[in-house]
Design an enzyme around this catalytic site. Structure first.
Site, PDB file in Angstrom:
ATOM      1  CE  LYS A   1     -10.081  -5.134  -4.294  1.00  0.00           C
ATOM      2  NZ  LYS A   1      -9.837  -4.018  -3.370  1.00  0.00           N
TER       3      LYS A   1
ATOM      4  CG  ASP B   1      -9.322  -2.086  -6.917  1.00  0.00           C
ATOM      5  OD1 ASP B   1     -10.429  -2.611  -7.150  1.00  0.00           O
ATOM      6  OD2 ASP B   1      -8.862  -2.003  -5.754  1.00  0.00           O
TER       7      ASP B   1
ATOM      8  CG  ASP C   1      -3.973  -0.753  -4.015  1.00  0.00           C
ATOM      9  OD1 ASP C   1      -4.356   0.190  -4.735  1.00  0.00           O
ATOM     10  OD2 ASP C   1      -4.762  -1.470  -3.364  1.00  0.00           O
TER      11      ASP C   1
ATOM     12  CE  LYS D   1      -4.147  -1.820   0.171  1.00  0.00           C
ATOM     13  NZ  LYS D   1      -5.202  -1.531  -0.819  1.00  0.00           N
TER      14      LYS D   1
ATOM     15  CD  GLU E   1      -4.893  -2.886  -6.868  1.00  0.00           C
ATOM     16  OE1 GLU E   1      -5.949  -2.821  -6.200  1.00  0.00           O
ATOM     17  OE2 GLU E   1      -4.074  -3.823  -6.758  1.00  0.00           O
TER      18      GLU E   1
END
EC number: 4.2.1.113
Length: 326
Positions: free
Chosen positions: A216, A192, A138, A108, A164
């Site tokens: 997801k 995403d 991400d 992250k 991402e």
């Protein structure tokens, strides 16, 4: 597919609050509403700030899992990555230790209150500890276009597999992707939020805004709808979790196991970030893999992690409202 009534949903609904080992998305506990239907278990756990319209797709996914089941899998196990939250570099090693052996790590970045220096230090530490691993970052759309390009220039030397959602807007995502290519930076761009939170999840593919997509199950409304989106997008896909209990992870595994191609390790090992679960056999990685298998949920664990009464009532009222949007 026939939908259950609100009475059928409420009949088995249990609300849990599972503590996090590390603060993630500013959460110290992950709340989820667990449902049981004729096909098994489903999880309804849209984040608290999501409105009822957005939450409806999460309920559709839960209903699919519990009332209709999953497609026939094409593989018996799926590869998974470790996930490193926006911890300081000194905190990276203990986080990675919880995942065991993995060949890929998602890190992250762009956390509010932190700097690019923090991001570079975190990525550098992961690379030091795992020199052969595939690394992906991400940003959750946390950078502007200029910030994203500056960050990718600084992070590219650590051999990133992909970045991402470096920026939130799809047009900006395309601009970043094209400029990254122009500069010759060896970083792919993944979408995403531009897929799971968009009214048109295929726009990123039509506009060449991404090299791959992250899918997801819950935000897309179920395994079957996610499979359809991947097929229509025509881009490589990475399956990821929404910080689920094993019930939600099982749905993610079902999606990953049903994709015709699975070129990237999946972000489905996030249960390692949680201090507890609703299953006595939690879906935790073993050597960088998760098996495709049935899931058991016990009353004892549902009781152990039972949410406080006020939070349980909040979720049950939310379930009643959202069920009207199915």
């Amino acid at each position: 597919m026939k939908q259950p009534t609100v009475e059928e949903l409420l009949a088995s609904a249990r609300v849990v609050s599972v503590p996090m080992r590390v603060r993630f998305r500013e959460l110290t506990h992950r709340e989820a509403l667990i449902l049981q239907g004729p096909a098994g278990w489903g999880e309804f756990s849209p984040f608290p700030e999501y409105d009822d319209d957005e939450s409806a797709t999460w309920l559709r996914a839960a209903v699919e899992a519990a009332w209709h089941g999953f497609p026939t899998p094409l593989r018996s196990r799926v590869p998974v990555n470790a996930t490193v939250p926006a911890v300081q570099a000194s905190g990276v090693e203990p986080v990675l230790a919880r995942f065991g052996a993995v060949s890929a790590v998602k890190i992250k970045v762009a956390e509010r209150g932190q700097s690019l220096f923090d991001d570079v230090a975190r990525v550098a530490e992961v690379r030091r500890l795992l020199p052969e691993a595939n690394l992906r970052i991400d940003a959750n759309g946390g950078w502007s276009t200029a910030e994203a390009l500056t960050a990718l220039e600084s992070l590219a030397p650590y051999s990133l597999e992909y970045a991402e959602q470096p920026v939130m807007d799809t047009a900006d995502l395309r601009a970043v992707r094209l400029e990254v290519q122009r500069r010759g930076l060896p970083v792919l761009i993944a979408a995403d939020e531009s897929v799971r939170k968009a009214e048109d999840p295929l726009r990123v593919a039509r506009e060449d805004a991404a090299d791959l997509i992250v899918v997801k199950v819950a935000p897309l409304g179920g395994v079957r709808r996610a499979l359809d989106i991947v097929a229509q997008a025509g881009l490589p896909a990475v399956v990821s979790s929404a910080l689920d209990t094993s019930v939600g992870i099982r749905a993610g595994v079902a999606l990953a196991a049903s994709l015709p191609q699975l070129p990237y390790a999946c972000g489905l090992a996030t249960l390692s970030l949680m201090d507890g679960d609703v299953s006595p056999e939690p879906l935790l990685p073993d050597g960088g893999w998760l098996p495709v298998r049935p899931l058991t949920v016990t009353e004892e664990l549902l009781d152990r992690h039972e949410a406080p009464r006020d939070r349980a009532n909040w979720w049950l009222e939310r379930l009643k409202r959202v069920s009207g949007k199915l």
